[in-house]
Design a protein around this motif. Structure first.
Motif, mmCIF file in Angstrom:
data_model
loop_
_atom_site.group_PDB
_atom_site.id
_atom_site.type_symbol
_atom_site.label_atom_id
_atom_site.label_comp_id
_atom_site.label_asym_id
_atom_site.label_seq_id
_atom_site.Cartn_x
_atom_site.Cartn_y
_atom_site.Cartn_z
ATOM 1 N N ASP A 75 0.864 -1.179 0.000
ATOM 2 C CA ASP A 75 0.000 0.000 0.000
ATOM 3 C C ASP A 75 0.901 1.229 0.000
ATOM 4 N N ARG A 128 0.225 4.463 -0.229
ATOM 5 C CA ARG A 128 -0.336 5.780 0.077
ATOM 6 C C ARG A 128 0.509 6.560 1.087
ATOM 7 N N ALA A 170 -0.282 15.077 -3.011
ATOM 8 C CA ALA A 170 0.049 13.660 -3.206
ATOM 9 C C ALA A 170 -0.224 13.197 -4.629
ATOM 10 N N THR A 226 2.421 10.063 0.251
ATOM 11 C CA THR A 226 2.121 11.266 1.027
ATOM 12 C C THR A 226 3.387 11.854 1.635
ATOM 13 N N GLU A 256 9.026 6.015 2.829
ATOM 14 C CA GLU A 256 8.347 6.841 3.815
ATOM 15 C C GLU A 256 9.325 7.344 4.879
#
Length: 374
Positions: free
Chosen positions: A71, A73, A87, A77, A262
């Motif tokens: 995933d 996302r 985003a 972001t 991330e």
């Protein structure tokens, strides 16, 4: 596909298409294949001593998430926040190399005239060729410091690819000069794989949303030692990002790569990367001082990346082989792998690329180079 060549320091002209004369698929890791134990790596531009311990621990802690599909996302972001953009302007990719492939596929058949500014990383041209594009080259000259002159690119080019800072020349082009290449109806691709190694990331276009057709590519493998994990991202307008995403397979970026992306976009990692960039700049200055001791070795352009490009003269092999290739083989026998330069369009066999390392390694390398040159 054919290749035209435009010379940047003469009036713009395009030569008739001709077959490629460079091995566009040769990269620095090839210098290390089947290497003997103990070979010091100056051929690959990945920061030494990476990944850092905290990042290794984070990746190890992510292993229990491997049963679930990736995933992206949160990572998307984080990358968007890192550059201050929405985003929807970010696409995570399997390293920078995948981004070149996605662009080549997604933009065909709309692109009519594709231009790559060389010398630079050869994978963009290789990807364009594989997708069926005709590719023209703008060749920057050593005598001009490999700088990007005004109006270097043909006005009707609708796809332009340039690196900043450029691999292998280590030249950092002014952001204004790169942005000036933008035109309505043109896609301007800027490879910023090494920009996070430049103190302050000056001259970056990554956060710009006012440049028409701008696509910026970032790699997370160089500074963080993640070449084996494969992770990077694309920054562009929402339409282009969506088109590139449609060209990707499902779940392209692995869970571990997303976790790393991330993490390295967070404040702690950005501070560490900035410190590493300052250290690399000091180590590069020391390397250049040591190289200045050798009359046979010259550099062209002002180095701003964690590697330098040098030209070797005054050495000849018994079979007439160019000096750079002879010195490269001698250095390998003395325990150092360096990157050959003749696979980059615009360069020849006299050129070598050297990764910046710590001062102790540089001193050892200078001793080996002195032996290789005699």
């Amino acid at each position: 596909m054919g290749t035209g060549t435009t010379t940047a320091t003469t009036p713009m002209r395009t030569e008739p298409p001709a077959p490629a004369r460079h091995d566009l698929r040769h990269h620095g890791d090839a210098e290390l294949r089947d290497a003997a134990p103990g070979l010091t790596d100056l051929a690959v531009n990945v920061r030494a001593g990476t990944p850092p311990g905290w990042l290794r621990e984070l990746l190890a802690g992510s292993l229990d998430r491997l049963a679930a599909y990736p995933d992206g996302r949160a990572a998307g972001t984080a990358a968007a926040a890192r550059h201050g953009v929405p985003a929807g302007r970010v696409l995570l990719t399997v390293g920078g190399a995948e981004a070149f492939v996605l662009l080549a596929r997604a933009l065909r058949p709309a692109v009519r005239r594709a231009v790559v500014v060389h010398p630079q990383f050869t994978e963009p041209e290789a990807a364009l060729r594989d997708a069926g594009h005709e590719v023209e080259r703008v060749l920057l000259r050593a005598g001009n410091g490999f700088r990007l002159p005004p109006r270097a690119v043909p006005e009707d080019a609708d796809l332009v690819v340039v690196g900043n800072p450029t691999n292998p020349t280590s030249v950092l082009h002014p952001a204004a000069a790169v942005a000036a290449l933008a035109r309505p109806g043109r896609t301007l691709v800027v490879d910023e794989a090494f920009m996070d190694a430049v103190p302050g990331e000056r001259e970056s276009l990554a956060g710009r949303t006012d440049v028409p057709g701008l696509v910026v590519l970032r790699s997370l493998t160089k500074t963080w030692g993640l070449a084996g994990l494969r992770v990077g991202y694309v920054l562009g307008d929402a339409g282009t990002v969506a088109a590139l995403g449609r060209a990707q397979p499902l779940w392209p970026v692995s869970t571990l790569a997303l976790a790393a992306a991330e993490a390295v976009c967070g404040p702690r990692a950005l501070a560490e990367a900035a410190a590493a960039g300052r250290t690399a700049a000091a180590d590069r200055a020391y390397l250049l001082r040591r190289l200045g001791e050798f009359a046979e070795v010259t550099t062209a352009g002002t180095a701003e990346a964690p590697f330098v490009l040098v030209r070797v003269a005054g050495v000849a092999g018994t079979d007439g082989t160019a000096a750079g290739l002879v010195v490269r083989e001698r250095l390998r026998a003395l325990g150092f792998a360096v990157r050959r330069g003749d696979t980059f369009p615009g360069l020849g066999p006299a050129w070598l690329r050297l990764a910046v390392r710590d001062r102790r390694t540089t001193d050892r390398f200078a001793d080996a180079l002195a032996r290789a040159l005699t």
